[in-house]
Design a protein around this motif. Structure first.
Motif, PDB file in Angstrom:
ATOM      1  N   THR A  85      47.860  41.762  32.986  1.00 42.68           N
ATOM      2  CA  THR A  85      48.550  41.810  31.702  1.00 42.68           C
ATOM      3  C   THR A  85      47.503  42.075  30.621  1.00 42.68           C
ATOM      4  OG1 THR A  85      48.210  39.471  31.367  1.00 42.68           O
ATOM      5  CG2 THR A  85      50.256  40.111  32.472  1.00 42.68           C
ATOM      6  N   ARG A  86      47.985  42.399  29.422  1.00 36.09           N
ATOM      7  CA  ARG A  86      47.056  42.606  28.300  1.00 36.09           C
ATOM      8  C   ARG A  86      46.166  41.369  28.120  1.00 36.09           C
ATOM      9  NH1 ARG A  86      48.856  44.838  22.650  1.00 36.09           N
ATOM     10  NH2 ARG A  86      50.795  45.088  23.777  1.00 36.09           N
ATOM     11  N   ALA A  87      46.772  40.184  28.212  1.00 35.11           N
ATOM     12  CA  ALA A  87      46.005  38.946  27.996  1.00 35.11           C
ATOM     13  C   ALA A  87      44.939  38.733  29.078  1.00 35.11           C
ATOM     14  CB  ALA A  87      46.968  37.754  27.970  1.00 35.11           C
ATOM     15  N   LEU A  88      45.198  39.262  30.278  1.00 34.46           N
ATOM     16  CA  LEU A  88      44.240  39.062  31.372  1.00 34.46           C
ATOM     17  C   LEU A  88      43.168  40.148  31.407  1.00 34.46           C
ATOM     18  CD1 LEU A  88      46.675  37.866  34.201  1.00 34.46           C
ATOM     19  CD2 LEU A  88      44.813  36.538  33.174  1.00 34.46           C
ATOM     20  N   GLY A  89      43.203  41.084  30.441  1.00 32.87           N
ATOM     21  CA  GLY A  89      42.243  42.188  30.415  1.00 32.87           C
ATOM     22  C   GLY A  89      40.788  41.749  30.504  1.00 32.87           C
ATOM     23  N   PRO A  90      40.334  40.819  29.658  1.00 35.94           N
ATOM     24  CA  PRO A  90      38.930  40.412  29.726  1.00 35.94           C
ATOM     25  C   PRO A  90      38.546  39.828  31.090  1.00 35.94           C
ATOM     26  CG  PRO A  90      39.898  39.747  27.633  1.00 35.94           C
ATOM     27  CD  PRO A  90      41.035  40.244  28.480  1.00 35.94           C
ATOM     28  N   ALA A  91      39.433  39.054  31.687  1.00 35.42           N
ATOM     29  CA  ALA A  91      39.131  38.475  33.003  1.00 35.42           C
ATOM     30  C   ALA A  91      39.080  39.578  34.062  1.00 35.42           C
ATOM     31  CB  ALA A  91      40.177  37.426  33.368  1.00 35.42           C
ATOM     32  N   MET A  92      40.002  40.542  33.963  1.00 32.28           N
ATOM     33  CA  MET A  92      39.985  41.676  34.902  1.00 32.28           C
ATOM     34  C   MET A  92      38.653  42.407  34.792  1.00 32.28           C
ATOM     35  SD  MET A  92      40.091  45.190  34.820  1.00 32.28           S
ATOM     36  CE  MET A  92      40.718  45.571  33.197  1.00 32.28           C
ATOM     37  N   ASN A  93      38.231  42.637  33.550  1.00 30.38           N
ATOM     38  CA  ASN A  93      36.982  43.365  33.319  1.00 30.38           C
ATOM     39  C   ASN A  93      35.796  42.582  33.906  1.00 30.38           C
ATOM     40  OD1 ASN A  93      35.662  45.597  32.307  1.00 30.38           O
ATOM     41  ND2 ASN A  93      35.223  44.620  30.341  1.00 30.38           N
ATOM     42  N   ALA A  94      35.806  41.273  33.677  1.00 32.29           N
ATOM     43  CA  ALA A  94      34.714  40.433  34.208  1.00 32.29           C
ATOM     44  C   ALA A  94      34.680  40.496  35.731  1.00 32.29           C
ATOM     45  CB  ALA A  94      34.894  38.989  33.736  1.00 32.29           C
ATOM     46  N   SER A  95      35.856  40.626  36.345  1.00 35.63           N
ATOM     47  CA  SER A  95      35.904  40.625  37.817  1.00 35.63           C
ATOM     48  C   SER A  95      35.393  41.926  38.422  1.00 35.63           C
ATOM     49  CB  SER A  95      37.337  40.344  38.307  1.00 35.63           C
ATOM     50  OG  SER A  95      38.166  41.482  38.136  1.00 35.63           O
ATOM     51  N   SER A  96      35.102  42.935  37.559  1.00 36.23           N
ATOM     52  CA  SER A  96      34.599  44.214  38.092  1.00 36.23           C
ATOM     53  C   SER A  96      33.076  44.229  38.183  1.00 36.23           C
ATOM     54  CB  SER A  96      35.070  45.374  37.210  1.00 36.23           C
ATOM     55  OG  SER A  96      34.310  45.429  36.006  1.00 36.23           O
ATOM     56  N   ALA A  97      32.432  43.129  37.831  1.00 38.93           N
ATOM     57  CA  ALA A  97      30.962  43.095  37.841  1.00 38.93           C
ATOM     58  C   ALA A  97      30.424  43.389  39.243  1.00 38.93           C
ATOM     59  CB  ALA A  97      30.478  41.720  37.378  1.00 38.93           C
ATOM     60  N   PRO A  98      29.360  44.205  39.302  1.00 40.06           N
ATOM     61  CA  PRO A  98      28.783  44.527  40.617  1.00 40.06           C
ATOM     62  C   PRO A  98      27.944  43.365  41.148  1.00 40.06           C
ATOM     63  CG  PRO A  98      27.579  45.673  38.871  1.00 40.06           C
ATOM     64  CD  PRO A  98      28.637  44.850  38.189  1.00 40.06           C
ATOM     65  N   VAL A  99      28.610  42.428  41.787  1.00 40.62           N
ATOM     66  CA  VAL A  99      27.908  41.233  42.273  1.00 40.62           C
ATOM     67  C   VAL A  99      27.910  41.226  43.809  1.00 40.62           C
ATOM     68  CG1 VAL A  99      28.316  39.797  40.240  1.00 40.62           C
ATOM     69  CG2 VAL A  99      30.078  39.931  42.003  1.00 40.62           C
ATOM     70  N   PRO A 100      26.982  40.498  44.421  1.00 36.50           N
ATOM     71  CA  PRO A 100      26.950  40.450  45.893  1.00 36.50           C
ATOM     72  C   PRO A 100      28.201  39.777  46.462  1.00 36.50           C
ATOM     73  CG  PRO A 100      25.099  39.206  44.917  1.00 36.50           C
ATOM     74  CD  PRO A 100      25.901  39.751  43.795  1.00 36.50           C
ATOM     75  N   PRO A 101      28.495  40.058  47.743  1.00 36.70           N
ATOM     76  CA  PRO A 101      29.703  39.509  48.365  1.00 36.70           C
ATOM     77  C   PRO A 101      29.763  37.985  48.334  1.00 36.70           C
ATOM     78  CG  PRO A 101      28.520  40.970  49.905  1.00 36.70           C
ATOM     79  CD  PRO A 101      27.735  40.931  48.639  1.00 36.70           C
ATOM     80  N   SER A 102      28.613  37.325  48.199  1.00 39.95           N
ATOM     81  CA  SER A 102      28.604  35.853  48.192  1.00 39.95           C
ATOM     82  C   SER A 102      29.175  35.286  46.894  1.00 39.95           C
ATOM     83  CB  SER A 102      27.168  35.356  48.377  1.00 39.95           C
ATOM     84  OG  SER A 102      26.349  35.925  47.363  1.00 39.95           O
ATOM     85  N   VAL A 103      29.343  36.144  45.871  1.00 44.34           N
ATOM     86  CA  VAL A 103      29.862  35.661  44.581  1.00 44.34           C
ATOM     87  C   VAL A 103      31.384  35.778  44.553  1.00 44.34           C
ATOM     88  CG1 VAL A 103      29.866  36.046  42.070  1.00 44.34           C
ATOM     89  CG2 VAL A 103      27.737  36.295  43.375  1.00 44.34           C
ATOM     90  N   ASP A 104      32.034  34.661  44.222  1.00 47.31           N
ATOM     91  CA  ASP A 104      33.493  34.620  44.099  1.00 47.31           C
ATOM     92  C   ASP A 104      33.857  35.035  42.671  1.00 47.31           C
ATOM     93  OD1 ASP A 104      36.047  33.717  43.415  1.00 47.31           O
ATOM     94  OD2 ASP A 104      35.942  31.958  44.708  1.00 47.31           O
ATOM     95  N   GLU A 105      34.518  36.194  42.525  1.00 41.17           N
ATOM     96  CA  GLU A 105      34.829  36.695  41.173  1.00 41.17           C
ATOM     97  C   GLU A 105      35.916  35.878  40.471  1.00 41.17           C
ATOM     98  OE1 GLU A 105      34.715  38.903  43.787  1.00 41.17           O
ATOM     99  OE2 GLU A 105      33.215  40.437  43.280  1.00 41.17           O
ATOM    100  N   PHE A 106      36.663  35.058  41.187  1.00 42.54           N
ATOM    101  CA  PHE A 106      37.620  34.165  40.520  1.00 42.54           C
ATOM    102  C   PHE A 106      36.825  33.210  39.616  1.00 42.54           C
ATOM    103  CE2 PHE A 106      40.362  35.587  43.891  1.00 42.54           C
ATOM    104  CZ  PHE A 106      41.644  35.468  43.399  1.00 42.54           C
ATOM    105  N   THR A 107      35.766  32.635  40.172  1.00 41.23           N
ATOM    106  CA  THR A 107      34.923  31.712  39.415  1.00 41.23           C
ATOM    107  C   THR A 107      34.226  32.463  38.294  1.00 41.23           C
ATOM    108  OG1 THR A 107      34.552  30.602  41.516  1.00 41.23           O
ATOM    109  CG2 THR A 107      33.155  29.922  39.700  1.00 41.23           C
ATOM    110  N   LEU A 108      33.674  33.623  38.635  1.00 40.95           N
ATOM    111  CA  LEU A 108      32.945  34.447  37.662  1.00 40.95           C
ATOM    112  C   LEU A 108      33.815  34.763  36.438  1.00 40.95           C
ATOM    113  CD1 LEU A 108      30.211  36.208  37.658  1.00 40.95           C
ATOM    114  CD2 LEU A 108      31.704  38.107  38.244  1.00 40.95           C
ATOM    115  N   ALA A 109      35.096  35.038  36.675  1.00 38.82           N
ATOM    116  CA  ALA A 109      35.992  35.453  35.597  1.00 38.82           C
ATOM    117  C   ALA A 109      36.786  34.284  35.006  1.00 38.82           C
ATOM    118  CB  ALA A 109      36.950  36.531  36.117  1.00 38.82           C
ATOM    119  N   GLY A 110      36.514  33.063  35.459  1.00 36.60           N
ATOM    120  CA  GLY A 110      37.204  31.884  34.928  1.00 36.60           C
ATOM    121  C   GLY A 110      38.671  31.831  35.329  1.00 36.60           C
TER     122      GLY A 110
END
Ligand SMILES: Cc1cc2nc3c(=O)[nH]c(=O)nc-3n(C[C@H](O)[C@H](O)[C@H](O)COP(=O)(O)O)c2cc1C
Length: 204
Positions: A85-110
């Motif tokens: 959704t529009r409101a989830l845009g920043p979290a979606m963007n944060a979840s696109s970070a090129p991080v190693p597989p060991s990083v959980d993007e749910f945590t990364l994006a809050g």
């Protein structure tokens, strides 16, 4: 008489920016959650995404390169799609970070990982719509000469649908109320929905 800028992509577009993504736009975003064979949750946006069949429902996305989402889905045969959704845009963007597989993007994006009913992959609790999917095909794309390219098309059957009930009006899903964020071209362009246009098919 109209002028056209005509180019053959293999030889370059000759413009300041490649226009392809700005022309095939706006695109719905495939916000794909999966779980690695090691149990680590993964979340990433894919705008080369769409629905391809009604019954059974089949959705798909293309990964340029063998990314973590593809690796997880190949290993487990499962993934979930979450509405951005529009409101989830920043979290979606944060979840696109090129991080190693060991990083959980749910945590990364809050974000909160909610359990799915039939698959081990989590869904985004904050998203009002999610699909649980089972992998149907994982296809490596080729160019017109038949040469394999490093792009992978992931197709999956939707086996469970979660819709927050406030998006249903008299049993009809309200697309406008869902307020989807849509991807445009360039490094930063997104769109939201504007006007509803209605048109019945011939003979309908
Ligand atoms: C809005 C948006 C759309 C994206 N669409 C795609 C896409 O269609 N294909 C792709 O390979 N990467 C796409 N990306 C980049 C991936 O999200 C990024 O490479 C991510 O780190 C992949 O995560 P993963 O390795 O956990 O699967 C997109 C990024 C954003 C922000």
């Amino acid at each position: 008489m109209s002028d056209f800028h005509v180019y053959e992509p293999a030889a370059g577009h000759g413009l300041r920016h490649d226009p392809l993504n700005a022309i095939i736009a706006p695109r719905p975003i495939g916000w794909i959650s999966s779980r690695g064979a090691d149990g680590v949750a993964n979340l990433a946006p894919y705008s080369f995404f769409n629905a391809f069949n009604y019954k059974p429902p089949i959705i798909g996305f293309a990964s340029t390169g063998w990314k973590d989402s593809v690796r997880n889905i190949e290993a487990t045969g499962e993934f979930a799609w979450n509405l951005v959704t529009r409101a989830l845009g920043p979290a979606m963007n944060a979840s696109s970070a090129p991080v190693p597989p060991s990083v959980d993007e749910f945590t990364l994006a809050g974000l909160t990982a909610a359990p799915c009913r039939h698959i081990a992959a989590p869904r985004v609790a904050e998203s009002p719509v999610a699909f649980e999917c089972r992998l149907t095909q994982l296809i490596r794309l080729t160019d017109a000469a038949g040469g394999a390219i490093d792009t992978w098309l992931v197709l999956g059957e939707v086996i469970t649908v979660h819709i927050r009930t406030d998006l249903l009006t008299d049993g009809v899903y309200d697309t406008l109320k869902g307020d989807p964020l849509l991807r445009g071209g360039g490094p930063a362009d997104y769109f939201t929905l504007g006007e509803r246009v209605q048109m019945l098919r011939p003979g309908a």
